[in-house]
Design a protein around this motif. Sequence first.
Motif, PDB file in Angstrom:
ATOM      1  N   MET A   1       0.844  -1.193   0.000  1.00 24.93           N
ATOM      2  CA  MET A   1       0.000   0.000   0.000  1.00 24.93           C
ATOM      3  C   MET A   1       0.880   1.244   0.000  1.00 24.93           C
ATOM      4  O   MET A   1       2.009   1.246   0.485  1.00 24.93           O
ATOM      5  N   THR A   2       0.357   2.298  -0.567  1.00 27.80           N
ATOM      6  CA  THR A   2       1.008   3.589  -0.501  1.00 27.80           C
ATOM      7  C   THR A   2      -0.044   4.612  -0.091  1.00 27.80           C
ATOM      8  O   THR A   2      -1.242   4.282  -0.005  1.00 27.80           O
ATOM      9  N   LYS A   3       0.380   5.819   0.198  1.00 25.56           N
ATOM     10  CA  LYS A   3      -0.583   6.841   0.629  1.00 25.56           C
ATOM     11  C   LYS A   3      -0.734   7.908  -0.437  1.00 25.56           C
ATOM     12  O   LYS A   3       0.246   8.355  -1.030  1.00 25.56           O
ATOM     13  N   LYS A   4      -1.984   8.244  -0.699  1.00 25.93           N
ATOM     14  CA  LYS A   4      -2.297   9.275  -1.685  1.00 25.93           C
ATOM     15  C   LYS A   4      -2.837  10.489  -0.946  1.00 25.93           C
ATOM     16  O   LYS A   4      -3.666  10.347  -0.032  1.00 25.93           O
TER      17      LYS A   4
ATOM     18  N   ASP B   1      -0.373  -0.024  -4.135  1.00 30.45           N
ATOM     19  CA  ASP B   1       0.838   0.431  -4.807  1.00 30.45           C
ATOM     20  C   ASP B   1       1.021  -0.403  -6.082  1.00 30.45           C
ATOM     21  O   ASP B   1       1.776  -1.375  -6.116  1.00 30.45           O
ATOM     22  N   ARG B   2       0.300  -0.010  -7.120  1.00 29.33           N
ATOM     23  CA  ARG B   2       0.311  -0.788  -8.358  1.00 29.33           C
ATOM     24  C   ARG B   2       1.671  -0.754  -9.051  1.00 29.33           C
ATOM     25  O   ARG B   2       2.058  -1.718  -9.729  1.00 29.33           O
ATOM     26  N   LYS B   3       2.414   0.318  -8.892  1.00 30.09           N
ATOM     27  CA  LYS B   3       3.737   0.411  -9.504  1.00 30.09           C
ATOM     28  C   LYS B   3       4.668  -0.654  -8.928  1.00 30.09           C
ATOM     29  O   LYS B   3       5.382  -1.339  -9.675  1.00 30.09           O
ATOM     30  N   THR B   4       4.665  -0.815  -7.613  1.00 31.80           N
ATOM     31  CA  THR B   4       5.492  -1.840  -6.967  1.00 31.80           C
ATOM     32  C   THR B   4       5.084  -3.235  -7.425  1.00 31.80           C
ATOM     33  O   THR B   4       5.934  -4.093  -7.703  1.00 31.80           O
TER      34      THR B   4
END
Length: 246
Positions: A108-111, A119-122
């Motif tokens: 997960m990342t924070k927006k 976190d789709r990039k990861t």
Amino acid sequence: MSETLLEVRNLSKHFGAIRALDNFDMTIHRGEVVALAGDNGAGKTTMIKTISGVFRPTSGEVILRGEPVSFSTPQEARDKGIETIYQDLALADNLSIGANIFLGREPMTKKWGFLPVLDRKTMREAARETMALLDFHVSRLDAPVSNFSGGQRQAVAIGRAVHWNAQILIMDEPTAALGVPEQRKVLSLIRQLKAQGRGIIFISHNLQDIFAVSDRIIVMRRGIKAGERAISETTHDEVVKLMIGG
């Protein structure tokens, strides 16, 4: 002989009066493929489920890299580097390779500073790196795995195990129900895993596949070890005789 990754000593599993597994011994070394062969009911599935945390053994020991281990759940076994890839693969057909690799463990990342999002990039980068390690190439990494062939789907399941650093892979009938080209691709993947120093337990009814990729074969019959041979020192006929007790 290379490092011993896994050792099974006098492993037994009883279901009431039924001895599904009886004083079974086995070792797996780094960079080695060990095949398990035997008819239905020979004890192969019970053995792998006892190693991988599905069943608790009635008696005996499982030793991982020199340390005795006891798993209550398959997740505990996975956390220690033992991954089982069953014939049904347990993939989410509607999700991408990356989403399947991280299934249940999504990064997960924070927006905007406070809202957690996937976190789709990861996930995409992990899919690219993992599939490259297996020399697996598809035109769209973000495509749902339902678009893939049987051999490609096997690669995704193997890739998930590799990403989470599994050192011992238990592969249950990985070439079953595949066409010949797809079987060859899966056998090629197994050779790559071996070259990376992983230990493979390869369960199959297909003796041709076993002889193509394995270093040793262990034949099971009615819960016991009926015989163990180096592939280079045995034949199809001898293996069949061990399986039927001839």
